[in-house]
Design a protein around this motif. Structure first.
Motif, PDB file in Angstrom:
ATOM      1  N   GLU A 175      90.464  14.391  65.562  1.00  0.00           N
ATOM      2  CA  GLU A 175      91.797  13.642  65.819  1.00  0.00           C
ATOM      3  C   GLU A 175      92.859  13.897  65.005  1.00  0.00           C
ATOM      4  OE1 GLU A 175      93.899  11.726  67.260  1.00  0.00           O
ATOM      5  OE2 GLU A 175      92.890  10.160  67.497  1.00  0.00           O
ATOM      6  N   THR A 176      93.969  13.692  65.213  1.00  0.00           N
ATOM      7  CA  THR A 176      95.177  14.037  64.180  1.00  0.00           C
ATOM      8  C   THR A 176      94.590  13.029  62.727  1.00  0.00           C
ATOM      9  OG1 THR A 176      96.607  13.897  66.195  1.00  0.00           O
ATOM     10  CG2 THR A 176      97.649  13.678  63.701  1.00  0.00           C
ATOM     11  N   PRO A 177      94.764  13.829  61.675  1.00  0.00           N
ATOM     12  CA  PRO A 177      94.201  13.201  60.575  1.00  0.00           C
ATOM     13  C   PRO A 177      94.684  11.899  59.954  1.00  0.00           C
ATOM     14  CG  PRO A 177      94.397  15.469  60.274  1.00  0.00           C
ATOM     15  CD  PRO A 177      95.207  15.173  61.578  1.00  0.00           C
ATOM     16  N   TYR A 178      95.886  11.382  60.453  1.00  0.00           N
ATOM     17  CA  TYR A 178      96.296  10.123  60.105  1.00  0.00           C
ATOM     18  C   TYR A 178      95.851   9.140  60.773  1.00  0.00           C
ATOM     19  CZ  TYR A 178     100.050  10.192  63.562  1.00  0.00           C
ATOM     20  OH  TYR A 178     100.797  10.060  64.685  1.00  0.00           O
ATOM     21  N   ARG A 179      95.073   9.374  61.982  1.00  0.00           N
ATOM     22  CA  ARG A 179      94.543   8.464  63.095  1.00  0.00           C
ATOM     23  C   ARG A 179      93.002   8.391  62.811  1.00  0.00           C
ATOM     24  NH1 ARG A 179      97.516  11.142  67.440  1.00  0.00           N
ATOM     25  NH2 ARG A 179      99.647  10.085  67.608  1.00  0.00           N
ATOM     26  N   ASN A 180      92.285   9.119  61.913  1.00  0.00           N
ATOM     27  CA  ASN A 180      90.906   9.228  61.991  1.00  0.00           C
ATOM     28  C   ASN A 180      90.378   7.878  61.723  1.00  0.00           C
ATOM     29  OD1 ASN A 180      90.839  12.015  62.048  1.00  0.00           O
ATOM     30  ND2 ASN A 180      90.745  12.368  59.863  1.00  0.00           N
ATOM     31  N   ASN A 181      90.830   7.006  60.752  1.00  0.00           N
ATOM     32  CA  ASN A 181      90.254   5.929  60.373  1.00  0.00           C
ATOM     33  C   ASN A 181      90.317   4.923  61.874  1.00  0.00           C
ATOM     34  OD1 ASN A 181      89.696   6.297  57.946  1.00  0.00           O
ATOM     35  ND2 ASN A 181      91.574   5.389  57.199  1.00  0.00           N
ATOM     36  N   LYS A 182      91.149   4.968  62.470  1.00  0.00           N
ATOM     37  CA  LYS A 182      91.552   4.258  63.759  1.00  0.00           C
ATOM     38  C   LYS A 182      90.376   4.599  64.907  1.00  0.00           C
ATOM     39  CE  LYS A 182      93.319   1.157  66.469  1.00  0.00           C
ATOM     40  NZ  LYS A 182      93.179  -0.206  65.981  1.00  0.00           N
ATOM     41  N   LEU A 183      90.314   6.071  64.763  1.00  0.00           N
ATOM     42  CA  LEU A 183      89.282   6.550  65.962  1.00  0.00           C
ATOM     43  C   LEU A 183      87.770   5.997  65.428  1.00  0.00           C
ATOM     44  CD1 LEU A 183      88.272   8.244  68.100  1.00  0.00           C
ATOM     45  CD2 LEU A 183      88.205  10.169  66.629  1.00  0.00           C
ATOM     46  N   LEU A 184      87.626   6.044  64.150  1.00  0.00           N
ATOM     47  CA  LEU A 184      86.314   5.779  63.820  1.00  0.00           C
ATOM     48  C   LEU A 184      85.934   4.153  64.117  1.00  0.00           C
ATOM     49  CD1 LEU A 184      83.349   5.997  62.169  1.00  0.00           C
ATOM     50  CD2 LEU A 184      84.594   5.609  60.171  1.00  0.00           C
ATOM     51  N   GLU A 185      87.127   3.391  63.829  1.00  0.00           N
ATOM     52  CA  GLU A 185      86.761   2.007  64.025  1.00  0.00           C
ATOM     53  C   GLU A 185      86.537   1.802  65.780  1.00  0.00           C
ATOM     54  OE1 GLU A 185      90.188  -1.947  64.544  1.00  0.00           O
ATOM     55  OE2 GLU A 185      90.203  -0.255  62.699  1.00  0.00           O
ATOM     56  N   GLU A 186      87.287   2.411  66.473  1.00  0.00           N
ATOM     57  CA  GLU A 186      87.161   2.346  68.106  1.00  0.00           C
ATOM     58  C   GLU A 186      85.712   3.055  68.357  1.00  0.00           C
ATOM     59  OE1 GLU A 186      90.488   4.812  68.993  1.00  0.00           O
ATOM     60  OE2 GLU A 186      91.805   3.034  69.077  1.00  0.00           O
ATOM     61  N   MET A 187      85.079   3.991  67.780  1.00  0.00           N
ATOM     62  CA  MET A 187      83.870   4.322  67.988  1.00  0.00           C
ATOM     63  C   MET A 187      82.861   3.223  67.738  1.00  0.00           C
ATOM     64  SD  MET A 187      83.627   8.626  67.224  1.00  0.00           S
ATOM     65  CE  MET A 187      84.334   8.541  65.604  1.00  0.00           C
ATOM     66  N   LEU A 188      83.094   2.647  66.800  1.00  0.00           N
ATOM     67  CA  LEU A 188      81.951   1.713  66.178  1.00  0.00           C
ATOM     68  C   LEU A 188      81.977   0.579  67.038  1.00  0.00           C
ATOM     69  CD1 LEU A 188      82.391   1.820  62.140  1.00  0.00           C
ATOM     70  CD2 LEU A 188      80.765   3.189  63.682  1.00  0.00           C
ATOM     71  N   GLN A 189      83.131   0.407  67.806  1.00  0.00           N
ATOM     72  CA  GLN A 189      83.229  -0.736  68.671  1.00  0.00           C
ATOM     73  C   GLN A 189      82.827  -0.444  69.920  1.00  0.00           C
ATOM     74  OE1 GLN A 189      87.489  -1.552  68.567  1.00  0.00           O
ATOM     75  NE2 GLN A 189      87.315  -2.765  66.594  1.00  0.00           N
ATOM     76  N   THR A 190      82.862   1.169  70.376  1.00  0.00           N
ATOM     77  CA  THR A 190      82.796   1.369  71.824  1.00  0.00           C
ATOM     78  C   THR A 190      81.195   1.919  72.031  1.00  0.00           C
ATOM     79  OG1 THR A 190      84.743   1.853  72.025  1.00  0.00           O
ATOM     80  CG2 THR A 190      83.320   2.812  73.630  1.00  0.00           C
ATOM     81  N   LEU A 191      80.776   2.708  71.105  1.00  0.00           N
ATOM     82  CA  LEU A 191      79.256   3.463  71.106  1.00  0.00           C
ATOM     83  C   LEU A 191      78.122   2.584  71.238  1.00  0.00           C
ATOM     84  CD1 LEU A 191      80.402   6.794  69.456  1.00  0.00           C
ATOM     85  CD2 LEU A 191      80.614   6.504  72.102  1.00  0.00           C
ATOM     86  N   GLN A 192      77.241   2.940  71.564  1.00  0.00           N
ATOM     87  CA  GLN A 192      75.796   2.261  71.535  1.00  0.00           C
ATOM     88  C   GLN A 192      75.297   2.120  69.986  1.00  0.00           C
ATOM     89  OE1 GLN A 192      74.491   0.403  74.183  1.00  0.00           O
ATOM     90  NE2 GLN A 192      76.283   0.962  75.140  1.00  0.00           N
ATOM     91  N   PRO A 193      74.492   1.244  69.803  1.00  0.00           N
ATOM     92  CA  PRO A 193      74.109   1.407  68.369  1.00  0.00           C
ATOM     93  C   PRO A 193      73.225   2.334  67.813  1.00  0.00           C
ATOM     94  CG  PRO A 193      73.931  -0.865  69.026  1.00  0.00           C
ATOM     95  CD  PRO A 193      74.232   0.161  70.324  1.00  0.00           C
ATOM     96  N   ASN A 194      72.564   2.948  68.729  1.00  0.00           N
ATOM     97  CA  ASN A 194      71.518   4.015  68.392  1.00  0.00           C
ATOM     98  C   ASN A 194      72.086   5.575  68.868  1.00  0.00           C
ATOM     99  OD1 ASN A 194      71.342   3.907  71.239  1.00  0.00           O
ATOM    100  ND2 ASN A 194      69.177   4.233  71.415  1.00  0.00           N
ATOM    101  N   THR A 195      73.329   5.521  69.064  1.00  0.00           N
ATOM    102  CA  THR A 195      73.935   6.873  69.143  1.00  0.00           C
ATOM    103  C   THR A 195      74.177   7.353  67.799  1.00  0.00           C
ATOM    104  OG1 THR A 195      74.954   6.094  71.338  1.00  0.00           O
ATOM    105  CG2 THR A 195      76.062   7.997  69.973  1.00  0.00           C
ATOM    106  N   HIS A 196      73.850   8.662  67.786  1.00  0.00           N
ATOM    107  CA  HIS A 196      74.245   9.353  66.349  1.00  0.00           C
ATOM    108  C   HIS A 196      75.558   9.754  66.235  1.00  0.00           C
ATOM    109  CE1 HIS A 196      69.661   9.474  66.369  1.00  0.00           C
ATOM    110  NE2 HIS A 196      69.897   9.619  64.925  1.00  0.00           N
TER     111      HIS A 196
END
Length: 237
Positions: A175-196
């Motif tokens: 991701e563009t570095p200044y959007r990293n935190n937003k991407l991480l937030e969206e991954m935590l909301q979207t991906l399954q709990p047991n996904t690595h």
């Protein structure tokens, strides 16, 4: 008949660190005899050359720019020194030329014109992250940037997660570095709990951070990735 020169793929550091920590002596030796360079930015390329080989006389260097503003019609002119018997150094802004880098078009052109391509060893954030992730190094895909729009990004993340499970294949993206935190937030909301998820930031730098946890465990971690070059890897088993 004059022999063609060679196209040397010259890696650079991934950030502000001692080049001797990540670059072999072959890179310095190549810079010693190469005067012609294809780069993304002349200023940063000159700086990299000076750091790698402080004795290099900068006044003798010739640079051609290859970036998003370069017209396709200019490519043949850029490779011309090789056809005149001169060696050319192709340099990325960071890491290895041709890997997630516009230099790939010049490498393809060199092959078409019978010019020998010489890749030199150096750091690749993609491979280093994969090595350190603990995920499947037998099957993995680098997907580049994800869509910016939130709903599109969510769709792609779910698709990559499913692909990783169906094919037992690690999925890498950036991701563009200044959007990293937003991407991480969206991954935590979207991906399954047991996904690595592996987060590999500032690779090879003093601030290097590489961790792999399940999504459910990442939700308990506080990490600031703002403006830090980062590779993300997901794998659902």
């Amino acid at each position: 008949m004059k022999m063609n020169g060679k196209l040397y793929l010259i890696p650079t550091t991934l950030g502000d660190c001692d080049p001797l920590d990540v670059l072999p002596s072959t890179v310095k030796r190549a810079i010693e005899f190469i005067e012609d360079y294809i780069v993304e930015n002349e200023k940063t390329a000159r700086k990299a050359i000076k750091i790698i080989n402080p004795q290099k006389v900068q006044a003798t260097l010739r640079f051609q720019m290859l970036n998003k503003h370069t017209e396709i019609s200019e490519h043949n002119k850029m490779i011309q020194p090789c056809l005149e018997g001169k060696n050319i150094g192709l340099m990325s802004e960071a890491g290895c030329p041709g890997i997630a880098d516009p230099g790939a078009v010049m490498v393809k052109l060199a092959h078409e014109k019978g010019i020998q391509v010489v890749p030199l060893v150096g750091p690749s954030s993609i491979l280093l992250a994969m090595m350190a992730s603990g995920m499947n190094g037998q099957r993995f895909t680098f997907n580049g940037y994800l869509p910016i729009e939130k709903s599109d990004k969510k769709t792609v993340l779910k698709a990559l997660e499913k692909t990783s499970q169906d094919k037992n294949e690690s999925q890498l993206f950036i991701e563009t570095p200044y959007r990293n935190n937003k991407l991480l937030e969206e991954m935590l909301q979207t991906l399954q709990p047991n996904t690595h998820l592996c987060i590999a930031a500032d690779i090879t730098l003093p601030t290097e951070y590489i961790k792999t946890f399940r999504i459910q465990d990442w939700k308990k971690v506080k990490i600031d990735l703002h403006n830090r070059p980062t590779i993300f890897i997901i794998h659902k088993i």
